[in-house]
Structures are given as C-alpha cells and as structure tokens.
Design an enzyme around this catalytic site. Sequence first.
Site, short mmCIF file in Angstrom:
data_model
loop_
_atom_site.label_atom_id
_atom_site.label_comp_id
_atom_site.label_asym_id
_atom_site.label_seq_id
_atom_site.Cartn_x
_atom_site.Cartn_y
_atom_site.Cartn_z
N THR A 27 0.85 -1.19 0.00
CA THR A 27 0.00 0.00 0.00
C THR A 27 0.88 1.24 0.00
O THR A 27 1.74 1.40 0.87
CB THR A 27 -0.91 0.00 1.25
OG1 THR A 27 -1.85 -1.06 1.12
CG2 THR A 27 -1.67 1.31 1.36
N HIS A 182 -6.89 -11.32 -2.26
CA HIS A 182 -6.39 -11.01 -0.92
C HIS A 182 -7.31 -11.68 0.11
O HIS A 182 -8.42 -11.23 0.35
CB HIS A 182 -6.40 -9.49 -0.74
CG HIS A 182 -5.59 -8.99 0.41
ND1 HIS A 182 -5.19 -9.77 1.46
CD2 HIS A 182 -5.07 -7.76 0.66
CE1 HIS A 182 -4.48 -9.04 2.31
NE2 HIS A 182 -4.39 -7.82 1.84
N ASN A 185 -4.42 -10.87 6.21
CA ASN A 185 -4.20 -9.62 6.97
C ASN A 185 -5.45 -8.97 7.55
O ASN A 185 -5.50 -7.76 7.72
CB ASN A 185 -3.43 -8.61 6.10
CG ASN A 185 -2.02 -9.10 5.81
OD1 ASN A 185 -1.51 -9.97 6.52
ND2 ASN A 185 -1.39 -8.58 4.78
N TYR A 187 -8.57 -8.64 6.42
CA TYR A 187 -9.58 -8.01 5.57
C TYR A 187 -10.75 -8.98 5.34
O TYR A 187 -10.79 -10.06 5.92
CB TYR A 187 -8.92 -7.49 4.29
CG TYR A 187 -7.88 -6.44 4.65
CD1 TYR A 187 -8.27 -5.23 5.25
CD2 TYR A 187 -6.52 -6.67 4.51
CE1 TYR A 187 -7.34 -4.29 5.65
CE2 TYR A 187 -5.57 -5.72 4.91
CZ TYR A 187 -5.99 -4.53 5.48
OH TYR A 187 -5.07 -3.60 5.90
N ASN A 242 -4.48 -6.28 12.38
CA ASN A 242 -5.91 -5.94 12.29
C ASN A 242 -6.74 -6.75 13.28
O ASN A 242 -7.90 -7.08 13.02
CB ASN A 242 -6.44 -6.11 10.86
CG ASN A 242 -6.12 -4.90 9.99
OD1 ASN A 242 -6.03 -3.78 10.50
ND2 ASN A 242 -5.96 -5.12 8.71
C1 PHB Z 1 -2.45 -1.38 4.64
O1 PHB Z 1 -2.82 -0.56 3.80
O2 PHB Z 1 -2.10 -1.05 5.77
C2 PHB Z 1 -2.43 -2.80 4.29
C3 PHB Z 1 -3.04 -3.19 3.12
C4 PHB Z 1 -3.03 -4.52 2.79
C5 PHB Z 1 -2.42 -5.42 3.62
C6 PHB Z 1 -1.81 -5.02 4.77
C7 PHB Z 1 -1.82 -3.71 5.11
O3 PHB Z 1 -2.44 -6.70 3.31
#
Ligand code: PHB
Length: 367
Positions: A27, A182, A185, A187, A242
Amino acid sequence: MAYPHLLSPMRCGALHLNNRVWMAPLTRSRAAQPGDVPSELNAEYYAQRANAGLIVSEATQISRQGQGYAWTPGIYTEPQEAGWQRVVQAVHAAGGKIVLQLWHVGRISHPLLQENGAAPVAPSAITANAQCFVVQPDGTPANVPTASPRALDSSELPAIAQDYAAAAARAKRAGFDGVEIHMANGYLLDQFLCTGSNQRTDDYGGNIENRARFPLEVLDAVIGVWGPERVGVRLSPFGTFNDMQDREADAMAVYLARAFQEREIAYLHIAEPDWAGGPTLSDEFRHNLRHEFSGSLVWTGGYDAQRADEMIQSGLADAIGFGRPYIANPDLVNRFAHQAPLNAPDVNTFYGGGTAGYTDYPCWQPS
Ligand code: PHB
C-alpha cells in the site's frame, strides 16, 4: 552466479517468469484524486520495478464498500481501469509481469469512506481494534479507529462475489497477467476464515468448511473470469494484524491448500507474521502446505537474498516476495545478482505524498 536458485526462471501457472524475486503487494496511498485512479506516477513506480519475476500490485479495492484507507486505488470504475491499463503497459514495455491484488477490507473501514456514510460490512458485527485512514470532513487526513461493522446477510454475499468477478474482468481488460485474491491480513475474506471475527451460525460460519465457504465462492467467481492458471491467493495464517485471532489457523490453511490444489490455481502466497505480528511459522507448517499444494508456493516477510535462495533450494518455496526492499531498491534483482548493498527504506514516505520516497530511490552504480 549469486543466488542461483532465487535468480532462476520459473513457471507459475500460465506465466513464465524471469526469476523468483517477487515484488510483494505494498500500500503506497498515491492514487490520483478524486476517484482513486492509478496515474502516470504510479506507472513510473511499477515500471521501475519491472525486473521482479512478478509484481503483485498494491491491494486494490473491488468496490467503494471494499475501501478502508483514503487514496488507495480501485478497480471498479472506467477511469480506474484505464489508469491500470497505463500501469500495465508501462510494466510490460519494461519487460515485466504484473498481477492485480483484489481487495475488500470488510470491517477495516469507516462511514467516512463508505457511500452515504454507511457502516462497514463484516461476517459478524464485531469491531476490530485497528485503524483505518480517512479524510475528515474538514479536509484533514487522519488515522482513526475502525467503525463498528454491520453483519452481512447471506443474501448479500452473491453481490459481493459478483463485485470480485467484475473487478477481475476489469483487470483482464486492463491487460494484467493475472490476479491475486487477498484473503489475508484481517480483511473481509480473512474475517470469514478466522474464528475471532466470524461467529456466524449459518452456512458461512462455525466449522472450517463453513468459514471457508465464502472465500472459496469468491475464488470460483474469479476463476470463472480468468481460469485457474492466472489466479493466485494470499493468506496470512497465524497473523494478528488488524486484531485477528484464529483458533484453527493450522487446519484452515491445510484445508484451503487442498481446495486450491483441487482447483489448480497458479500460486499460494503466504504473508508471514513479520511487521504485522504473530508467531514465526514452523518448518512443520511449511512442509504441510508444500505437501498439499503443488502449484507455486510463495513466502513473503523479512527475507534477505541468502535465506530466500536457501528456501527455494530446499523445495519449500518456489518464489519469495520482497516488500520493503522493493520500496527502496527499484533495481532489486540487479543488486542481488551483483551482491550490491541495498538502500534503506524511509518509513515517513511509505504512505501518501508524491515522488519523494516513491520514484526517486537510486539504482545501484558499479564503482
Ligand atoms: C495497509 O494498507 O495497511 C495494508 C493493506 C493490505 C495489507 C496489509 C496492510 O495486506
């Protein structure tokens, strides 16, 4: 030759790659505004890094609902698709290959990012102790705690799977070499997988098969667009970023690896607990995944070239992803080949801003 395993060519599904140094998704929060549109600046940044065996793009929201941070790019509007097309053309012109990472943040969001100030969505109405990034009503950007999400009704899930498919179709029209889903992490899809964030009592919660159901429905929708040989998946078993917990991380990863094997997807990409927290992965776990999955197996998180080369030589990895080293070293493969020193990344320019800390890191010059 230095690092002969890491720097050897590979086949990954339908892709023939020049080496096994992958650029991990990063990112960088520099999409053009308004509209979160990839720009010429983004094209230059990716083209500088075309030496990677494969570039995995930064996480890219598949819908407005899927956004959790201001200024990240999308792949759900015409201008976004056109912007990505220019990025892909620049990477291909420089001899590289690039896949798009398809992203829905689920509960890692805020009404300020959502249409009509709606609540973010999640498998269950459980608030994450985590941050997202918004532009406040007075125009100032800020990290803020994520908002309380609304639990999705199962009748809403097909439309979200359809958003993934539509985004995948846009990625195809933009000319990408493939897509990465994805599922890591913390999401949306990871929220379905993990016990801490999924307390549903319907077919999408409870046991492993049920928790994996929606992520696999999404995978099947994306395979329907691309075929399996240009689709990869990213997981982060045992990850705690997260605010994630999973009582069955080991068994879930093995279950998913089998599902990916059945579908013959191109690759499985593991985000190792590293900057994001969590326990170090055991050798036994690595062997278990290798045993289940015969596609390309890719690990990312804190590797240097030596350890990456050894992992590939051992057979436990087919490629290794590099994140922060690629931020600071556009010519990373050439530096590895010459065992040249690496530039150190500047954390102050990771997110947002312009060229500084983005396209201005110098290439190595032999003295
Ligand atoms: C972030 O933007 O902080 C981010 C995005 C995707 C990820 C991990 C962190 O897999």
